[in-house]
Design a protein around this motif. Structure first.
Motif, short mmCIF file in Angstrom:
data_model
loop_
_atom_site.label_atom_id
_atom_site.label_comp_id
_atom_site.label_asym_id
_atom_site.label_seq_id
_atom_site.Cartn_x
_atom_site.Cartn_y
_atom_site.Cartn_z
N LYS A 118 0.83 -1.22 0.00
CA LYS A 118 0.00 0.00 0.00
C LYS A 118 0.86 1.26 0.00
CE LYS A 118 -3.80 2.26 2.48
NZ LYS A 118 -4.70 2.23 3.66
N ASN A 155 2.00 1.55 -3.56
CA ASN A 155 0.90 1.85 -4.47
C ASN A 155 0.36 3.26 -4.30
OD1 ASN A 155 1.03 -0.73 -5.62
ND2 ASN A 155 -0.40 -1.58 -4.12
N GLU A 156 0.50 3.81 -3.11
CA GLU A 156 0.03 5.18 -2.85
C GLU A 156 1.19 6.18 -2.87
OE1 GLU A 156 -2.25 5.14 0.73
OE2 GLU A 156 -3.80 3.82 -0.10
N GLY A 157 2.38 5.68 -3.22
CA GLY A 157 3.55 6.55 -3.26
C GLY A 157 4.46 6.16 -4.39
N GLU A 161 -2.44 11.34 7.45
CA GLU A 161 -1.91 10.79 6.20
C GLU A 161 -1.34 11.85 5.27
OE1 GLU A 161 -4.11 6.79 4.91
OE2 GLU A 161 -5.44 8.53 4.99
N GLU A 162 -2.05 12.97 5.11
CA GLU A 162 -1.67 13.94 4.09
C GLU A 162 -0.33 14.61 4.37
OE1 GLU A 162 -3.22 14.54 1.13
OE2 GLU A 162 -4.34 12.76 1.74
N LYS A 186 5.84 7.22 0.65
CA LYS A 186 4.51 7.79 0.42
C LYS A 186 4.49 9.21 1.00
CE LYS A 186 -0.37 7.42 1.70
NZ LYS A 186 -1.35 6.77 2.59
N PRO A 203 1.71 12.22 0.01
CA PRO A 203 0.67 12.69 -0.91
C PRO A 203 0.89 14.08 -1.49
CG PRO A 203 -0.31 11.61 0.98
CD PRO A 203 1.16 11.73 1.28
N LYS A 241 3.17 11.30 -6.79
CA LYS A 241 2.02 10.79 -7.51
C LYS A 241 1.83 9.32 -7.17
CE LYS A 241 0.24 10.14 -12.21
NZ LYS A 241 0.54 10.30 -13.65
N PRO A 242 0.64 8.89 -6.76
CA PRO A 242 0.42 7.48 -6.40
C PRO A 242 0.79 6.54 -7.54
CG PRO A 242 -1.45 8.83 -5.74
CD PRO A 242 -0.57 9.71 -6.57
N GLY A 243 1.36 5.41 -7.16
CA GLY A 243 1.72 4.41 -8.16
C GLY A 243 2.98 4.71 -8.94
#
Length: 546
Positions: free
Chosen positions: A71, A74-76, A337-338, A375, A377, A381-383
């Motif tokens: 995760k 995938n989000e980072g 998270e942000e 990661k 945000p 960019k995610p992924g």
């Protein structure tokens, strides 16, 4: 409306517009000035390799997935070419903390490597100095008490290796015996610290470093028999014959024949204590001490040892993944998270049966490549996937840059923050210098130095042999064919040796082979803890013939 009224109205509109513009600029400036610095959570597992992380692919992707670690990627951003400058636990940690190679930070090896020089600068000290709340939980393994942390709680038994079950931690200078499984416990401490500081307005740096999946690979109870009924797949190079590499890869003590009774979870005889207990546990670590159930053939025993090892190793990784998930859940539940940078890495790679090996140390791909993902945000960019070369000395300057912290401290590492935005600077580093010093214990891996580009690996093994190796990673990604004497690569060898020489000069390590051998031979001391009731493994096993 008269012309005078129109002029007055126009002036009023212009005045109001100017006031609003000024107010808007002031508000933007204040927002910029008061923008909170990012938090950083740095998670490092010990001996975690990319082959055990499903987002990197590989033969265990479906059998032993790591959804929580995945995760983060995938989000980072997932890094494919993060490389270790000295693939062994303590020296890698020292390089990460200081941003410098072993020859500058002074920490060359684990065995007889002494303690990390804690008078030198480290990036956590800089974060603390510049207003960050800082903490460390889990494995430290540098022989000192950590500096730069408001709070720390690290493994302080077995030479700071720690234990999986009921471990002793040093909590802010005091040893505390805890009850439970270390991977879960370290996360408990980390989450408690986050909860206690949740109302603080200061940014934080939290370093969470798991013992797992380091040897002796003891899974949590719930995962002990997770894959009991299946046969794990074997890497394609499991039966490597080491042809053309007999004196290097073919002359080690990290093959399937060097697992101990403790590694293999053999039932311990009753009544063993002290030195006798330690000797029994580590039987198998020397040549000729092959551990396997009676009645098995050599090949059956080899496969049995691999199956035992790989299932225990991956079960330890399973707990790491679970606990990474706990951290991610906490951030999500607390709206963190942000503005929190999450880093997941290891101190180097590890062999999961490739070339018939376990452990690390070599410049070869499985131990050289580190898992690394970030990661953030606000920036990433995610992924995203990055294939540029970075190394562990680059972490410290990058973390400082992302936090907006300025320092006059000189580091050999390079800030790779632009890569996180998808921007590779011109003339980005196209090669990495590597140097491993420890010999003969543990695992009898010849000291060597070399470089790694995206296409080639060049290495010189020099302690009591004089062997060069060259691998074409595009044609031979498994590094089975040493082409150093292939005439088709003669010009490549000349070019790479020249590049290697430049890197050794750049990183202030252009010494003679005699000087390098002196580092290997020098006894810098051992890491000692307050674990006085436990016999030293080094005393029992390291006094060996070279």
């Amino acid at each position: 409306m008269t012309s005078i009224s129109k002029i007055t109205t126009f002036k009023l509109i212009v005045f109001c517009s100017m006031v609003l513009a000024l107010f808007s600029c002031e508000t933007t400036t204040k927002k910029s000035e008061t923008k909170k610095k990012p938090n950083i959570i740095y998670i490092m597992a010990d001996d975690l390799t990319i082959q055990a992380i499903s987002v990197y692919g590989g033969i265990f992707k479906e059998i032993a997935p790591t959804p929580n670690i995945d995760k983060i990627a995938n989000e980072g951003m997932l890094f494919q070419d993060a490389l270790c400058t000295n693939a062994i636990c303590g020296p890698s940690r020292a390089a990460i903390l200081t941003g410098n190679y072993s020859n500058l930070n002074g920490y060359y090896k684990n065995e007889s490597g002494g303690k990390f020089d804690d008078t030198q600068w480290t990036f956590p000290q800089e974060f603390q100095k510049q207003g960050y709340r800082t903490s460390l939980f889990g494995k430290w393994h540098l022989g000192t008490e950590p500096k730069g942390f408001d709070v720390f709680k690290y493994h302080n038994s077995a030479g700071q290796q720690g234990h999986y079950w009921d471990p002793t931690y040093n909590e802010n200078g005091v040893d505390v015996k805890e009850k439970g499984y270390s991977t879960n416990l370290s996360t408990d401490f980390a989450l408690s610290w986050l909860e206690e500081g949740k109302n603080s307005t200061d940014p934080f740096l939290m370093v969470l470093q798991y013992k797992a999946p380091h040897r002796p690979w003891e899974p949590d109870t719930k995962y002990e028999k997770l894959w009991e009924d299946i046969e794990m797949p074997y890497p394609s190079t499991f039966n490597d014959t080491y042809e053309g590499r007999e004196l290097t890869a073919g002359d080690t003590e990290m093959t399937m024949e060097y697992f101990s009774n403790k590694d293999m979870k053999m039932p311990e005889p009753d009544g063993l204590e002290g030195v006798d207990k330690m000797k029994w546990n580590f039987y198998g670590a020397k040549p000729g001490e092959v551990v396997q159930p009676k009645g098995m053939s050599f090949e059956e025993g080899r496969k049995w040892r691999y199956q035992t090892y790989i299932k225990d190793y991956l079960a330890c990784v399973k707990s790491v993944d679970d606990n990474v998930g706990r951290v991610l859940d906490y951030l999500g539940e607390n709206n963190l998270e942000e503005n929190t940078i999450i880093v997941l890495t290891s101190d180097q790679g590890f062999y999961l049966g490739e070339h018939g090996f376990f452990d690390k140390r070599f410049i070869y791909e499985e131990s050289l490549r580190m898992p690394f993902m970030v990661k953030y945000p606000e920036v990433i960019k995610p992924g995203s996937v990055n294939e540029d070369i970075i190394s562990n000395i680059d972490f410290a300057p990058t973390f400082l840059e992302l936090a907006g912290l300025k320092t006059n401290q000189k580091m050999q590492g390079t800030n790779f923050a632009p890569l996180l935005k998808g921007e590779t600077p011109k003339n980005w580093q196209d090669a990495m210098y590597y140097h491993y010093y420890e010999f003969p214990y543990w695992h009898h891996v010849q000291p060597h130095y070399g470089l790694r580009t995206q296409k080639y690996t060049l290495a010189h093994f020099y302690y009591n042999i004089d062997v060069w190796e060259l691998y074409d990673l595009e044609k031979d990604p498994n590094q089975l064919n040493n082409i150093i004497n292939d005439s088709n690569y003669s010009e490549v060898v000349v070019e790479l040796k020249a590049k290697l020489k430049k890197l050794m000069i750049k990183f202030e390590n252009n010494k003679s082979l005699k000087d390098f051998r002196m580092i290997t031979d020098k006894d810098f001391g051992d890491i000692v803890t307050n674990d006085t009731n436990e016999p030293s493994v080094q005393d029992l096993l390291t006094k060996k013939e070279n």
